[in-house]
Design a protein around this motif. Structure first.
Motif, mmCIF file in Angstrom:
data_model
loop_
_atom_site.group_PDB
_atom_site.id
_atom_site.type_symbol
_atom_site.label_atom_id
_atom_site.label_comp_id
_atom_site.label_asym_id
_atom_site.label_seq_id
_atom_site.Cartn_x
_atom_site.Cartn_y
_atom_site.Cartn_z
ATOM 1 N N ASP A 227 0.816 -1.204 0.000
ATOM 2 C CA ASP A 227 0.000 0.000 0.000
ATOM 3 C C ASP A 227 0.864 1.275 0.000
ATOM 4 O OD1 ASP A 227 -2.611 0.750 -0.197
ATOM 5 O OD2 ASP A 227 -2.803 1.192 1.952
ATOM 6 N N GLY A 228 2.170 1.116 -0.044
ATOM 7 C CA GLY A 228 3.055 2.284 -0.095
ATOM 8 C C GLY A 228 3.124 3.056 1.207
ATOM 9 N N LYS A 229 2.813 2.405 2.322
ATOM 10 C CA LYS A 229 2.822 3.088 3.625
ATOM 11 C C LYS A 229 4.221 3.029 4.242
ATOM 12 C CE LYS A 229 -1.805 3.629 4.066
ATOM 13 N NZ LYS A 229 -2.306 4.850 3.413
ATOM 14 N N THR A 230 5.113 3.820 3.686
ATOM 15 C CA THR A 230 6.511 3.767 4.106
ATOM 16 C C THR A 230 6.673 4.063 5.597
ATOM 17 O OG1 THR A 230 7.121 4.547 1.910
ATOM 18 C CG2 THR A 230 8.817 4.662 3.596
ATOM 19 N N ASN A 231 6.045 5.137 6.058
ATOM 20 C CA ASN A 231 6.250 5.523 7.457
ATOM 21 C C ASN A 231 5.831 4.419 8.416
ATOM 22 O OD1 ASN A 231 6.994 7.941 6.413
ATOM 23 N ND2 ASN A 231 5.051 8.962 6.873
ATOM 24 N N GLU A 232 4.661 3.850 8.150
ATOM 25 C CA GLU A 232 4.167 2.796 9.046
ATOM 26 C C GLU A 232 5.075 1.579 9.011
ATOM 27 O OE1 GLU A 232 -0.011 1.852 8.642
ATOM 28 O OE2 GLU A 232 -0.468 3.930 8.093
ATOM 29 N N ALA A 233 5.528 1.223 7.828
ATOM 30 C CA ALA A 233 6.378 0.046 7.693
ATOM 31 C C ALA A 233 7.726 0.272 8.383
ATOM 32 C CB ALA A 233 6.582 -0.289 6.217
ATOM 33 N N VAL A 234 8.267 1.472 8.230
ATOM 34 C CA VAL A 234 9.547 1.786 8.867
ATOM 35 C C VAL A 234 9.402 1.756 10.386
ATOM 36 C CG1 VAL A 234 11.187 3.670 9.293
ATOM 37 C CG2 VAL A 234 10.542 3.083 6.942
ATOM 38 N N ARG A 235 8.343 2.360 10.890
ATOM 39 C CA ARG A 235 8.156 2.382 12.349
ATOM 40 C C ARG A 235 7.991 0.973 12.900
ATOM 41 N NH1 ARG A 235 3.672 6.129 12.514
ATOM 42 N NH2 ARG A 235 4.703 7.347 10.896
ATOM 43 N N VAL B 20 3.297 -4.778 -11.838
ATOM 44 C CA VAL B 20 4.705 -4.429 -11.627
ATOM 45 C C VAL B 20 4.810 -3.134 -10.813
ATOM 46 C CG1 VAL B 20 6.880 -3.833 -12.771
ATOM 47 C CG2 VAL B 20 5.407 -5.578 -13.748
ATOM 48 N N ALA B 21 3.858 -2.221 -11.031
ATOM 49 C CA ALA B 21 3.885 -0.967 -10.268
ATOM 50 C C ALA B 21 3.719 -1.252 -8.768
ATOM 51 C CB ALA B 21 2.782 -0.032 -10.760
ATOM 52 N N ASP B 22 2.771 -2.139 -8.427
ATOM 53 C CA ASP B 22 2.591 -2.509 -7.012
ATOM 54 C C ASP B 22 3.864 -3.136 -6.455
ATOM 55 O OD1 ASP B 22 -0.185 -1.788 -6.987
ATOM 56 O OD2 ASP B 22 -0.622 -3.658 -8.036
ATOM 57 N N GLU B 23 4.452 -4.000 -7.262
ATOM 58 C CA GLU B 23 5.700 -4.660 -6.883
ATOM 59 C C GLU B 23 6.778 -3.621 -6.558
ATOM 60 O OE1 GLU B 23 6.640 -7.390 -10.150
ATOM 61 O OE2 GLU B 23 8.186 -8.226 -8.841
ATOM 62 N N HIS B 24 6.890 -2.622 -7.423
ATOM 63 C CA HIS B 24 7.919 -1.598 -7.218
ATOM 64 C C HIS B 24 7.639 -0.766 -5.970
ATOM 65 C CE1 HIS B 24 9.673 -1.516 -11.586
ATOM 66 N NE2 HIS B 24 9.646 -2.716 -11.053
ATOM 67 N N VAL B 25 6.365 -0.476 -5.745
ATOM 68 C CA VAL B 25 6.012 0.276 -4.534
ATOM 69 C C VAL B 25 6.407 -0.528 -3.293
ATOM 70 C CG1 VAL B 25 4.076 1.118 -3.145
ATOM 71 C CG2 VAL B 25 4.203 1.648 -5.597
ATOM 72 N N GLY C 143 6.050 18.650 1.350
ATOM 73 C CA GLY C 143 4.635 18.504 1.680
ATOM 74 C C GLY C 143 3.745 17.881 0.622
ATOM 75 N N LEU C 144 4.353 17.208 -0.343
ATOM 76 C CA LEU C 144 3.545 16.462 -1.306
ATOM 77 C C LEU C 144 3.433 14.999 -0.876
ATOM 78 C CD1 LEU C 144 5.016 18.024 -4.482
ATOM 79 C CD2 LEU C 144 2.597 17.429 -4.366
ATOM 80 N N ALA C 145 2.294 14.388 -1.203
ATOM 81 C CA ALA C 145 2.198 12.935 -1.077
ATOM 82 C C ALA C 145 2.784 12.345 -2.359
ATOM 83 C CB ALA C 145 0.748 12.510 -0.911
ATOM 84 N N VAL C 146 3.835 11.562 -2.219
ATOM 85 C CA VAL C 146 4.576 11.072 -3.392
ATOM 86 C C VAL C 146 4.634 9.554 -3.376
ATOM 87 C CG1 VAL C 146 6.780 11.117 -4.636
ATOM 88 C CG2 VAL C 146 6.054 13.110 -3.299
ATOM 89 N N THR C 147 4.292 8.931 -4.480
ATOM 90 C CA THR C 147 4.590 7.517 -4.651
ATOM 91 C C THR C 147 5.613 7.402 -5.763
ATOM 92 O OG1 THR C 147 2.331 6.955 -4.055
ATOM 93 C CG2 THR C 147 3.650 5.223 -5.070
ATOM 94 N N PHE C 148 6.754 6.814 -5.430
ATOM 95 C CA PHE C 148 7.812 6.618 -6.426
ATOM 96 C C PHE C 148 7.761 5.172 -6.898
ATOM 97 C CE2 PHE C 148 12.498 5.669 -7.097
ATOM 98 C CZ PHE C 148 12.481 6.123 -8.408
ATOM 99 N N LEU C 149 7.608 4.985 -8.190
ATOM 100 C CA LEU C 149 7.455 3.625 -8.718
ATOM 101 C C LEU C 149 8.783 2.933 -9.011
ATOM 102 C CD1 LEU C 149 4.353 3.869 -11.075
ATOM 103 C CD2 LEU C 149 4.491 3.116 -8.704
#
Lengths: 341, 341
Positions: A19-27, A65-70, B120-126
């Protein structure tokens, strides 16, 4: 972590990653570390397992593939967050980790490098595909205790050998590992590995052993069958010829979009490359396992098995000229597909 | 940072990066942040500048690809260390950042994504090369305010177009940027960019403008010249034919190692690919700038200019058949090289 607990944690992480939730995953990862889980375990049990699931989900066409990359991006962030900053001096010696030449899948090598670092090794990770000449210049200067080569897919076997050979020429022992060798360590030996880098424990015990009694490194280069090398170098052209023949065997191709045609060409090229890989190490399961994988990839995208079968048939006339034993492998692949559930 | 201060800091970081000193580089970046430098400035002035120097040093044969990879790994670590964990809600809207299809150089896109996130942008990098179909599925679900496509080299122009087209079909505006467009924003417009993503300020002001008055997105796909597309798809084969001819024109080739032969073939393929790129956007400087770059790469590795000149001559007979205007470009390239200092 016990099994139930682990499964819960893993799926929590895996969902955040997709789901691209970087902050949650990092924490989450940092909390796991704070609660006493080792870096090596978090990397292996959470990150690597999640990445493997990502690959399986793509295979079944459940994600793109986009989900995979995220998901990979999130996992990389979490990996950096738990990476050792190794304040003390590394005590277990030094290694250089390189991907096989041509192999651009660097995530597994990166995770393994961090695992090694976390237990006290000095590790330099060279990242994705590095030309063997450049690896040579680098390890000649650094003189690591060993070079570890990771390889994600058998189609990069010749890129394992080219790197192993330059290390051996410098008297540096080589450990080969990665997904391309799982369950089949003898493949690594055939490509010049002095020992197999199965997992962290394997590598640590091997390095400990080598510290006690340094290995005699054979500096004779491994020479792969040049006929198979020739086949590999012709894979694009053979695929194009087979594609032309396939258009007469499988009429729906005329309705394919340019993109679908490109993918078909790419699949034909992979079939040749996996044929070569199987021949290099004399292990036909490399080819049949690839076919089973490709069959699932295609069928989950509504491409019937007959298309793959006709693709193999279109390749056979090319292969019997270029490499008769490769032609026989493809013939066996057809029988394998006919019996596949 | 004032200029002197900045140069010192940059070279300090750059040396650590090349030397694989991850911990020191990370601490340095975190200290810069703590002392009040913005993430966006650190990324742009330190990380991106260091990465660019790495490329220049490789071009001049001062460092190897292995050194380059080590420096990139250290810089990635430092980038993660200063990345925003964005506790608050992003306020400036949302973007998806993708690399051009086929472009595996993801570092610039990653750095730019973090710059955007930090303000302050929400960014998804693929990440690296994502197939345009998969980008389409992804942005259809996410509905970002804009899609940003990064492109490191002109040889990926058709991969910019394929991604821009899927965004436009969904009514999503596109910003194109990256090294392939530096000093030449009109190239981006020709590939379907609704505005050029030159730097952070450009993108922020364009997005602010679009929030006020949403752009009318033209969903008519950009169609690149199919004759040039055909040339591009044949680049491997044309390079092989030219290589065969080059062996008769340039006798030292018979003494080349297999690796040197592979590199020569690769260079010939790049020449075709850059010819196609120049033709796609009607900008012959793409081709001559590439030749100047390749000339320095080769000469710093003791390959004389005459080898490159003969390589172009070997390609001309192939190109005049496949694509006469490409053939003229290569002819102009020969004149350019003859006049190069």
């Amino acid at each position: 972590m016990n099994a139930v607990d682990f499964d819960d944690r893993l799926s929590w992480f895996h969902e955040r990653a997709l789901d691209g939730k970087t902050n949650e995953a990092v924490r989450f990862a940092v909390d796991l570390l704070a609660s006493g889980h080792s870096q090596a375990r978090i990397i292996c049990d959470v990150f690597a397992t999640s990445q493997r699931q990502v690959g399986d989900e793509w295979q079944r066409n459940e994600i793109s593939v986009a989900d995979e990359h995220v998901a990979t991006g999130v996992t990389e962030s979490a990996l950096y967050a738990v990476s050792s900053d190794q304040q003390g001096e590394p005590t277990l010696g030094s290694v250089v980790v390189a991907c096989a030449e041509g192999d651009w899948h660097s995530m597994a090598g990166h995770m393994f490098s961090e695992q090694l670092r976390s237990v006290g090794l000095a590790v330099t990770f060279l990242g994705a595909s590095t030309p063997s000449d450049d690896v040579a210049r680098f390890i000649q200067r650094r003189r690591p205790d060993a070079l570890i080569v990771t390889c994600s897919l058998p189609i990069f076997f010749s890129g394992v050998v080219s790197i192993a050979n330059v290390a051996h020429a410098l008297g540096i022992p080589v450990l080969v590992g990665g997904r391309a060798f799982e369950g089949a360590p003898e493949r690594a030996h055939r490509l010049g590995s002095d020992a197999v880098a199965g997992d962290l424990a394997d590598v640590l015990s091997r390095l400990a052993h080598w510290r006690e009694s340094p290995p005699a490194v054979d500096n004779e280069p491994i020479v792969l069958d040049p006929r198979v090398g020739e086949l590999e170098s012709q894979s694009t052209i053979l695929a194009q010829k087979a594609f032309a023949r396939l258009t007469t065997l499988y009429s729906p191709i005329s309705q394919f979009t340019p993109r679908q045609k490109d993918r078909t060409l790419e699949d034909l090229r992979y079939i040749v490359d996996f044929t070569a890989a199987a021949e290099y190490v004399g292990d036909s399961t490399i080819f049949t396992e690839f076919l089973a994988w490709l069959d699932e990839v295609l069928r989950s995208r509504k491409v019937p098995r007959v298309a793959l079968q006709l693709g193999l048939e279109a390749l056979i006339p090319e292969l019997v000229t270029a490499d008769p034993s490769g032609g026989r492998l493809v013939q066996e692949g057809l029988e394998f597909l006919a019996n596949l559930g």
